[in-house]
Structures are given as structure tokens and as C-alpha cells.
Design a protein around this motif. Sequence first.
Motif, PDB file in Angstrom:
ATOM      1  N   ASN A  11      27.712  42.114  36.528  1.00  0.00           N
ATOM      2  CA  ASN A  11      27.493  41.700  37.909  1.00  0.00           C
ATOM      3  C   ASN A  11      28.124  40.334  38.122  1.00  0.00           C
ATOM      4  O   ASN A  11      28.474  39.643  37.160  1.00  0.00           O
ATOM      5  CB  ASN A  11      25.993  41.642  38.249  1.00  0.00           C
ATOM      6  N   ASP A  13      26.882  37.134  40.347  1.00  0.00           N
ATOM      7  CA  ASP A  13      25.762  36.675  41.161  1.00  0.00           C
ATOM      8  C   ASP A  13      25.772  35.149  41.225  1.00  0.00           C
ATOM      9  O   ASP A  13      26.435  34.479  40.420  1.00  0.00           O
ATOM     10  CB  ASP A  13      24.452  37.172  40.535  1.00  0.00           C
ATOM     11  N   GLU A  27      33.344  33.978  41.385  1.00  0.00           N
ATOM     12  CA  GLU A  27      34.217  35.149  41.328  1.00  0.00           C
ATOM     13  C   GLU A  27      35.592  34.781  40.780  1.00  0.00           C
ATOM     14  O   GLU A  27      36.171  35.518  39.968  1.00  0.00           O
ATOM     15  CB  GLU A  27      34.360  35.767  42.720  1.00  0.00           C
ATOM     16  N   PHE A  46      30.734  47.113  36.891  1.00  0.00           N
ATOM     17  CA  PHE A  46      29.738  47.750  37.753  1.00  0.00           C
ATOM     18  C   PHE A  46      30.409  48.077  39.090  1.00  0.00           C
ATOM     19  O   PHE A  46      30.704  47.192  39.891  1.00  0.00           O
ATOM     20  CB  PHE A  46      28.556  46.806  37.929  1.00  0.00           C
ATOM     21  N   ASP A  48      29.455  49.355  41.845  1.00  0.00           N
ATOM     22  CA  ASP A  48      28.751  49.201  43.113  1.00  0.00           C
ATOM     23  C   ASP A  48      28.649  47.743  43.544  1.00  0.00           C
ATOM     24  O   ASP A  48      27.982  47.430  44.529  1.00  0.00           O
ATOM     25  CB  ASP A  48      27.350  49.813  43.012  1.00  0.00           C
ATOM     26  N   ASP A  49      29.297  46.861  42.807  1.00  0.00           N
ATOM     27  CA  ASP A  49      29.342  45.430  43.128  1.00  0.00           C
ATOM     28  C   ASP A  49      30.735  45.128  43.679  1.00  0.00           C
ATOM     29  O   ASP A  49      31.738  45.241  42.965  1.00  0.00           O
ATOM     30  CB  ASP A  49      29.057  44.614  41.862  1.00  0.00           C
ATOM     31  N   VAL A  52      32.758  42.512  41.721  1.00  0.00           N
ATOM     32  CA  VAL A  52      33.235  43.041  40.445  1.00  0.00           C
ATOM     33  C   VAL A  52      34.453  43.928  40.667  1.00  0.00           C
ATOM     34  O   VAL A  52      35.440  43.848  39.933  1.00  0.00           O
ATOM     35  CB  VAL A  52      32.107  43.819  39.726  1.00  0.00           C
ATOM     36  N   GLY A  67      28.322  53.217  37.595  1.00  0.00           N
ATOM     37  CA  GLY A  67      27.374  52.905  38.659  1.00  0.00           C
ATOM     38  C   GLY A  67      26.856  54.173  39.303  1.00  0.00           C
ATOM     39  O   GLY A  67      26.941  55.269  38.729  1.00  0.00           O
ATOM     40  N   HIS A 109      16.920  49.003  35.821  1.00  0.00           N
ATOM     41  CA  HIS A 109      18.147  48.215  35.673  1.00  0.00           C
ATOM     42  C   HIS A 109      18.835  48.509  34.336  1.00  0.00           C
ATOM     43  O   HIS A 109      20.056  48.335  34.218  1.00  0.00           O
ATOM     44  CB  HIS A 109      17.851  46.718  35.785  1.00  0.00           C
ATOM     45  N   THR A 165      17.203  37.480  40.483  1.00  0.00           N
ATOM     46  CA  THR A 165      17.541  38.890  40.274  1.00  0.00           C
ATOM     47  C   THR A 165      16.845  39.435  39.038  1.00  0.00           C
ATOM     48  O   THR A 165      16.341  40.563  39.034  1.00  0.00           O
ATOM     49  CB  THR A 165      19.069  39.062  40.151  1.00  0.00           C
TER      50      THR A 165
END
Length: 283
Positions: A11, A13, A27, A46, A48-49, A52, A67, A109, A165
Amino acid sequence: SFPPTVAVLLNIDRDHLDYFHDLDHIERSFAKYVSLLPREGLAIGFGDDERVCRVLAGAPCPTSRYGYGPHCEWRIAGAETDAAGDPRFVLHHAQYGAVPVQLGIPGLHNCLNAAAAIATAAHFGIDPRAAAAWVGEYAGASRRFQRQGTLNGAPVIHDYAHHPTEVRATIAAVRPMTRGRVWCVFQPHTYTRTRLLFPELVEALATADRVILPDIYAAREPDDGLIHSAQVAQALAERGCDAQYEPDFDQICARLRAELQPGDTLLVLGAGDIVKLCDRLGC
């Protein structure tokens, strides 16, 4: 400075904002890391990020995503937990088909963590079904959902979680295994993290039923006087959460011994010296 051959991005974050300016800066740091991969390497992420995926798009080598989304080469389906809170799911891949996975550590998770591990193993020629079986034997790491014993019939679980998180995920992991109340003794970690992630931290802690907060663990930082654990407790109370600030570990132990009941679960969370609380509880 680290030259990887295979990079796995779980991830991106907001964290360590005493160094990074913002999430875009974080990032860019991930993108720089991925740029160090050789052309014959692999970047797994991942899927769905969004951040990423942007980093993966700039990789100088093949990439693979895991994901829940249909765009992921390794797609998780049917994720659920058993009575103990341990997840199971099916991991789909165009080449390998449907791979059933049963984990021995709680928390949905961990479906994502397991998918990342299996995808990485497959890159090195390990059959995903064999990798899934080995992942299922994994019993966890110290200070990650570490079962300390029981107090008044209530399980006591210690976890290193100190980012919002992580806190939210750990509280969610104990819900399926808790008939009563989820107690959370949380030691905030560093003044900058507590101040800059304050809204997210309050929102995460509010998913517990009872919250006790000792003083912020300073780690490498001096106290700037801008944030205090009492402010976190007050914000939680304003949301209707039963929360209190208590700096004395002995007083925390006394309250827990007096009020914990069978069916409750106690989470002891933080990356500082909060681990000493478990020793004082005798579990």
C-alpha cells in the motif's frame, strides 16, 4: 539505496510526515524505489490502490497485481472468516485457476498479505497451491496479533499497530471472535504522527467499545506541546466512545482487572513501551 530484484508494494499511505511533505512525496519515493528494479525483475502490487497502480505503471520491468478487482491478475474472491476470525478465500489466476487459501492468523487484511506472498512465490516457480498450504501454516510474528493469554476470561492480544489503518484493521480482526466488548489500550506513537493523523486516528479508535490512552510515546521526538493523549480521549468521548486518558500503567491494570469480563477482548496496541503493560497484567 536498496537494489531490489522483486518489489512487493502492499500500500501507499500517509505516514512519517515528519520527513515526507505529503502523500505525493511518499508516492514519488515508492516510484524511485521501483525504478531501481532490473528489466528482468518484477514489481508486484496491490491492484486496488490507485497510487500503487501508478507506481507499477512506471516500473522498468514486468508487473503483476493482486486484489479484489477484476483488473488484478491475482484476484481474491469469497473472502470470509471462520469462528476464530481466521480468513479463507479463493485466489484466481488465469494460468493457475482457482487456488483455495485458509489462513491461521485472524483479520481479513491478511487475505491481501497472503495473496501477495503467493504471487511472489509463483514468480519463483513455486506452485501456488503449495505456497497456499505453506501460508496456511504461518502462525504470525511477535507483536503482530500476539496472543498474550487471558485476563478475567478475556483474551489479551498485543499488536504493534500504531498507524490508524493498522489500528482499524486490528480492531476489525477481533470483532468476529468477540461476544462482548472490544477494549483497546492504545499508546500513540510520536507527536507528529498523532497530530498530523489525528482525525484518522480518532476514527479508527472509535471502532472499539472502550479505549484507554496512556501518554504519547515520544520515540525520537521532543514534546512540542501541540498534542496530547488527553485530546485524543476527548475527541473520542465527543463521538460517544467510552474513552479515557490514563498515564499510569498500574492504574490501567487496575481498571482492566476490575472491569474486563468473559466474552470481552483486550487489545494492547502501540509501537512503544506499551508491551510492558502485558507483563504487568501477568499475561
